[in-house]
Scaffold this motif. Structure first.
Motif, PDB file in Angstrom:
ATOM      1  N   SER A   1      14.219 -17.891  14.583  1.00 23.51           N
ATOM      2  CA  SER A   1      14.546 -18.326  15.947  1.00 23.51           C
ATOM      3  C   SER A   1      15.726 -19.303  15.962  1.00 23.51           C
ATOM      4  N   ALA A   2      16.073 -19.895  14.818  1.00 19.98           N
ATOM      5  CA  ALA A   2      17.186 -20.841  14.764  1.00 19.98           C
ATOM      6  C   ALA A   2      18.503 -20.164  14.372  1.00 19.98           C
ATOM      7  N   TYR A   3      18.479 -18.839  14.211  1.00 23.77           N
ATOM      8  CA  TYR A   3      19.674 -18.100  13.784  1.00 23.77           C
ATOM      9  C   TYR A   3      20.179 -17.279  14.960  1.00 23.77           C
ATOM     10  N   PHE A   4      21.467 -17.403  15.304  1.00 27.91           N
ATOM     11  CA  PHE A   4      21.973 -16.770  16.524  1.00 27.91           C
ATOM     12  C   PHE A   4      23.146 -15.814  16.271  1.00 27.91           C
ATOM     13  N   LYS A   5      23.471 -15.521  15.030  1.00 25.22           N
ATOM     14  CA  LYS A   5      24.593 -14.627  14.761  1.00 25.22           C
ATOM     15  C   LYS A   5      24.153 -13.162  14.901  1.00 25.22           C
ATOM     16  N   PRO A   6      25.089 -12.268  15.303  1.00 19.96           N
ATOM     17  CA  PRO A   6      24.737 -10.842  15.457  1.00 19.96           C
ATOM     18  C   PRO A   6      24.750 -10.092  14.132  1.00 19.96           C
ATOM     19  N   HIS A   7      24.856 -10.793  13.025  1.00 22.24           N
ATOM     20  CA  HIS A   7      24.804 -10.149  11.722  1.00 22.24           C
ATOM     21  C   HIS A   7      23.994 -11.041  10.789  1.00 22.24           C
ATOM     22  N   GLY A   8      23.802 -10.569   9.577  1.00 23.20           N
ATOM     23  CA  GLY A   8      22.950 -11.288   8.641  1.00 23.20           C
ATOM     24  C   GLY A   8      21.535 -10.744   8.717  1.00 23.20           C
ATOM     25  N   ARG A   9      20.954 -10.501   7.547  1.00 25.39           N
ATOM     26  CA  ARG A   9      19.613  -9.916   7.542  1.00 25.39           C
ATOM     27  C   ARG A   9      18.763 -10.471   6.399  1.00 25.39           C
ATOM     28  N   TYR A  10      17.469 -10.397   6.659  1.00 24.49           N
ATOM     29  CA  TYR A  10      16.455 -10.776   5.670  1.00 24.49           C
ATOM     30  C   TYR A  10      15.905  -9.486   5.057  1.00 24.49           C
ATOM     31  N   ARG A  11      15.797  -9.421   3.722  1.00 20.44           N
ATOM     32  CA  ARG A  11      15.305  -8.218   3.063  1.00 20.44           C
ATOM     33  C   ARG A  11      14.138  -8.573   2.142  1.00 20.44           C
ATOM     34  N   TYR A  12      13.102  -7.713   2.239  1.00 18.94           N
ATOM     35  CA  TYR A  12      11.926  -7.863   1.369  1.00 18.94           C
ATOM     36  C   TYR A  12      11.681  -6.514   0.695  1.00 18.94           C
ATOM     37  N   THR A  13      11.570  -6.501  -0.641  1.00 22.74           N
ATOM     38  CA  THR A  13      11.355  -5.255  -1.388  1.00 22.74           C
ATOM     39  C   THR A  13      10.099  -5.385  -2.227  1.00 22.74           C
ATOM     40  N   HIS A  14       9.189  -4.398  -2.077  1.00 23.23           N
ATOM     41  CA  HIS A  14       7.974  -4.356  -2.892  1.00 23.23           C
ATOM     42  C   HIS A  14       8.072  -3.158  -3.828  1.00 23.23           C
TER      43      HIS A  14
ATOM     44  N   GLY B   1       0.823  -1.209   0.000  1.00 22.20           N
ATOM     45  CA  GLY B   1       0.000   0.000   0.000  1.00 22.20           C
ATOM     46  C   GLY B   1       0.850   1.249   0.000  1.00 22.20           C
ATOM     47  N   ALA B   2       1.958   1.243   0.765  1.00 20.12           N
ATOM     48  CA  ALA B   2       2.819   2.428   0.846  1.00 20.12           C
ATOM     49  C   ALA B   2       3.457   2.729  -0.506  1.00 20.12           C
ATOM     50  N   ALA B   3       3.864   1.688  -1.244  1.00 18.95           N
ATOM     51  CA  ALA B   3       4.525   1.892  -2.531  1.00 18.95           C
ATOM     52  C   ALA B   3       3.601   2.510  -3.569  1.00 18.95           C
ATOM     53  N   SER B   4       2.288   2.444  -3.314  1.00 21.56           N
ATOM     54  CA  SER B   4       1.325   2.992  -4.276  1.00 21.56           C
ATOM     55  C   SER B   4       0.694   4.288  -3.800  1.00 21.56           C
ATOM     56  N   ILE B   5       1.088   4.792  -2.608  1.00 24.30           N
ATOM     57  CA  ILE B   5       0.499   6.030  -2.084  1.00 24.30           C
ATOM     58  C   ILE B   5       0.869   7.219  -2.953  1.00 24.30           C
ATOM     59  N   ASP B   6       2.113   7.282  -3.382  1.00 21.74           N
ATOM     60  CA  ASP B   6       2.644   8.468  -4.060  1.00 21.74           C
ATOM     61  C   ASP B   6       3.424   8.019  -5.287  1.00 21.74           C
ATOM     62  N   ASP B   7       3.237   8.741  -6.422  1.00 20.21           N
ATOM     63  CA  ASP B   7       3.965   8.391  -7.639  1.00 20.21           C
ATOM     64  C   ASP B   7       5.468   8.524  -7.463  1.00 20.21           C
ATOM     65  N   ARG B   8       5.909   9.288  -6.448  1.00 14.54           N
ATOM     66  CA  ARG B   8       7.347   9.434  -6.221  1.00 14.54           C
ATOM     67  C   ARG B   8       7.949   8.197  -5.576  1.00 14.54           C
ATOM     68  N   TYR B   9       7.117   7.334  -4.963  1.00 18.42           N
ATOM     69  CA  TYR B   9       7.618   6.147  -4.282  1.00 18.42           C
ATOM     70  C   TYR B   9       7.772   5.016  -5.295  1.00 18.42           C
ATOM     71  N   TYR B  10       8.994   4.542  -5.491  1.00 18.30           N
ATOM     72  CA  TYR B  10       9.227   3.480  -6.466  1.00 18.30           C
ATOM     73  C   TYR B  10       9.347   2.104  -5.817  1.00 18.30           C
ATOM     74  N   SER B  11       9.646   2.051  -4.535  1.00 17.42           N
ATOM     75  CA  SER B  11       9.673   0.765  -3.851  1.00 17.42           C
ATOM     76  C   SER B  11       9.660   0.997  -2.350  1.00 17.42           C
ATOM     77  N   ALA B  12       9.067   0.026  -1.633  1.00 12.23           N
ATOM     78  CA  ALA B  12       9.119   0.010  -0.167  1.00 12.23           C
ATOM     79  C   ALA B  12       9.860  -1.261   0.241  1.00 12.23           C
ATOM     80  N   TRP B  13      10.729  -1.176   1.241  1.00 10.99           N
ATOM     81  CA  TRP B  13      11.540  -2.331   1.608  1.00 10.99           C
ATOM     82  C   TRP B  13      11.719  -2.405   3.113  1.00 10.99           C
ATOM     83  N   ILE B  14      12.029  -3.631   3.560  1.00 14.20           N
ATOM     84  CA  ILE B  14      12.299  -3.858   4.978  1.00 14.20           C
ATOM     85  C   ILE B  14      13.502  -4.793   5.084  1.00 14.20           C
ATOM     86  N   SER B  15      14.443  -4.453   5.960  1.00 15.85           N
ATOM     87  CA  SER B  15      15.605  -5.293   6.248  1.00 15.85           C
ATOM     88  C   SER B  15      15.559  -5.661   7.721  1.00 15.85           C
TER      89      SER B  15
END
Length: 676
Positions: free
Chosen positions: A116-129, A94-108
């Motif tokens: 819960s099975a990952y215990f390292k202090p680094h490493g990330r999951y990223r999702y981009t819409h 919904g956020a990516a479609s609010i404004d024509d200036r927004y080309y993508s919304a993402w979360i890292s």
């Protein structure tokens, strides 16, 4: 060499008046030039600050969207929450479609919180819409955080950030072609239940729409730039300058310390420079004003370059006109004195004494001449007396103007008195400049005042909020009454405007006022999305109550509340006095800001309703899950009983078979005995 009386009179009178004229005009012109330069620089600074506030408002609104998504995710950090990722992904879409200036919304997200099975202090999951194309999911930094990156820096400092401009792709493809969109990323921190860093929520925003900023300038020849924290040009009249460093245009001759200049830009300093700039081919006045976003410590800046020739153009014209006036006055004076000198008599000695005083600049000490000869000498005496009086008045007037007293009274008794008329014109110009500055200051203060009120939005009691806003607006504008109507589109089949605040109206009549689109002036304003200003008010349209009774206002101003071309309401103002143009300017800017705030409020309220629906659905699913669990337990108990019954039956069958076998053996033995 002895001079004739005619020559003496010519030289003395012309010399005295020339000194007086030149001294007065030089003093006035120098004072005017100095004051004009000061006011022009203030205008440039005020204009630059106003542009910076507009850009700040735009990107703080973007950060508001990002923060809204981040806070939404923080409510679903519990791994047991059903469909938590589906909910946040729906919000990002919904956020990516609010404004024509927004080309993508993402979360890292940090994998240690996401998995819960990952215990390292680094490493990330990223999702981009993306605004166009399918979403993308991937993992990064599995071997360690990229030190110095946007993600690493925000992880360390936990601050909002608006990146320096860069190029990114319009949407995801197999080739993933980049460098086709010039933009930035607005991001904010996602916090865990204990305030720990969990990841980033962000938007990729196009900067192409900000090119209009280059058209905002205090003078026609000025150059306005929006630059990033690293000095990169974001908006410019010349698109070839985009992504170039501002230092290139200001430091062509190497007369500036590059490190110091870029350091002050990066630190968000407000500062000024005065130097020759080849871009405007003139010595220029350069103003830097920072733009802050959220709690970021990497501000952008507005840079306005104003050539000196534009700033002093008016004063140069006034100087040329003043010199021309002096020359014309001297020529006229020479002709008059030459003509009068032929008719001078012995009484000229008195006049020469007075003229001697004038030659020494003793205007206030010069005595009036009294001639009763009835000839030209008497006329000369009267004329000279008039000159003394006029010069004295003009000198006093010029002194008062030089002190800044533009309200001093001065009247020219002659229509063709060029100097007097010029002085009066100069005074009017100064008064107009002061009045315009006062109005600009009034508008700026009003924007700041109502901007602060709008930032105190509280969705707990919107009636109090709207009424306070309207009350302060009516008082600040010094008008008589006003009303705010907000669109109610809860039922798409019955959309109407409803009154949320009224000031100085008959309360009972307007508390529950509902206006359909096209109904009355307010409904017409809603349909046309354009202001309506009328001064001929129908007698039965609206009345203003006062101590003197009811009266029809002299003007009504109705403005739409537009947010991103979407109308969210209408504001109606009425007054006995006709609303002036500069007040209309503030009203329109206030309406724009109010519309933006109302739009955000509606988004927040809609989000809140969605959250409530989600909670209700979650509770229903939990109840269904509990009911299914009980059914499973009952089924398991039934199966266990059936198993025990089956075992008992099998034991009985085995016993019967053993008995039958034994009986069969006994029968065989009995048969054998009978045969014997």
């Amino acid at each position: 060499m002895k001079l004739s009386i005619k020559q003496k009179l010519l030289f003395i009178i012309v010399g005295i008046v020339m000194i007086t004229y030149i001294s007065s005009m030089t003093y006035l012109l120098l004072s005017l030039r100095s004051q004009t330069l000061t006011e022009a620089k203030k205008l440039s600074e005020s204009y630059t600050t106003q542009i910076a506030e507009e850009v700040s408002t735009t990107f703080n609104k973007d950060l508001g969207v990002v923060k809204g998504l981040a806070r939404l995710y923080e409510q679903y950090t519990d791994d047991q929450t059903p469909n938590r990722l589906e909910l946040i992904h729906r919000g990002m879409k919904g956020a990516a479609s609010i404004d024509d200036r927004y080309y993508s919304a993402w979360i890292s997200l940090e994998l240690e919180y996401f998995d819960s099975a990952y215990f390292k202090p680094h490493g990330r999951y990223r999702y981009t819409h993306y605004q166009v194309g399918p979403p993308v999911t991937d993992t990064l930094n599995l071997d360690g955080d990229d030190v110095g990156s946007l993600y690493w820096e925000t992880k360390q400092h936990k601050r909002d950030i608006l990146t320096d401009p860069y190029s990114f792709t319009l949407y995801n493809t197999n080739e993933d072609e980049r460098d086709n969109i010039f933009g930035t990323s607005a991001a904010t921190t996602i916090f865990g239940p204990n305030g720990e860093f969990m990841g980033l929520m962000g938007l990729d925003i196009s900067l192409e729409s900000l090119n209009y900023i280059a058209e905002l300038k205090p003078y026609p020849d000025s150059k306005t730039f929006l630059i990033g924290n690293n000095g990169a040009v974001i908006s410019s009249e010349n698109l070839n300058y985009i992504n170039e460093n501002i230092e290139v245009f200001l430091n062509e001759e190497g007369d500036l310390n590059q490190e110091e200049l870029l350091g002050r830009i990066a630190n968000g300093d407000t500062f000024k420079l005065e130097k020759y700039v080849s871009l405007v081919d003139d010595h220029a006045y350069i103003q830097f004003v920072p733009i802050y976003f959220g709690n970021s410590q990497k501000p952008w800046s507005i840079v306005v370059i104003s050539p000196q020739k534009s700033i002093v153009e008016d004063i140069n014209n006034a100087t040329r006109n003043g010199v021309l006036i002096v020359v014309i006055g001297l020529i006229i004076l020479i002709v008059v004195v030459y003509y009068l000198a032929n008719n001078i008599s012995a009484s000229l000695k008195k006049a020469s004494n007075v003229m001697s005083d004038l030659a020494e600049g003793k205007i206030n000490d010069a005595k009036s001449l009294k001639f009763n000869s009835g000839d030209e000498i008497e006329k000369i005496g009267k004329s000279l007396n008039s000159v003394i009086e006029n010069l004295r008045d003009k000198a006093n007037f010029a002194n008062e103007i030089g002190k800044g007293n533009v309200d001093v009274n001065f009247e020219s008794h002659r229509e063709n008195d060029v100097l007097a008329n010029s002085l009066l014109e100069m005074r009017e110009n100064l008064k107009n400049a002061r009045e315009q500055e006062s109005r600009r200051s009034w508008i700026t203060n009003g924007q700041a005042k109502f901007g602060e009120l709008l930032r105190t939005t509280s969705t707990d009691d919107m009636s109090v909020f709207y009424n306070r806003l309207l009350s302060e607006l009516v008082k600040y504008l010094e008008i008589n009454q006003g009303m705010i109507l907000i669109i109610n589109d809860d039922n798409e089949d019955d959309i109407y405007l409803e009154s949320v605040a009224a000031y100085a109206y008959q309360r009972k009549k307007f508390v529950d006022l509902q206006v359909r689109p096209g109904e009355g002036l307010a409904g017409q304003c809603y349909l046309e999305k354009a202001p309506i200003f009328i001064t001929e008010i129908p007698k039965d349209y609206v009345h203003i109550k006062s101590g003197l009774g009811d009266a029809t206002p002299n003007c009504v101003f109705i403005v739409p509340l537009l947010s991103d071309e979407k109308i969210v309401g209408v504001m109606e103002l009425a007054s006995f006095k006709v609303i002036e143009e500069y007040k209309k300017e503030l009203i329109l800017k206030f309406a724009e800001s109010l519309a933006s705030t109302v739009g955000n409020i509606k988004i927040n309220q809609h989000t809140k309703r969605l959250l409530e629906q989600t909670r209700e659905q979650t509770a229903q699913m939990q109840e269904q899950e509990e009911e299914m669990r009980q059914n499973v337990e009952e089924l398991q108990a039934t199966q266990e009983q059936n198993r025990r019954d089956k075992l008992d039956l099998e034991n009985r069958i085995q016993m019967l078979e053993a008995t039958l076998q034994q009986t069969k053996q006994e029968n065989e033995q009995l048969k054998a005995q009978l045969k014997k």
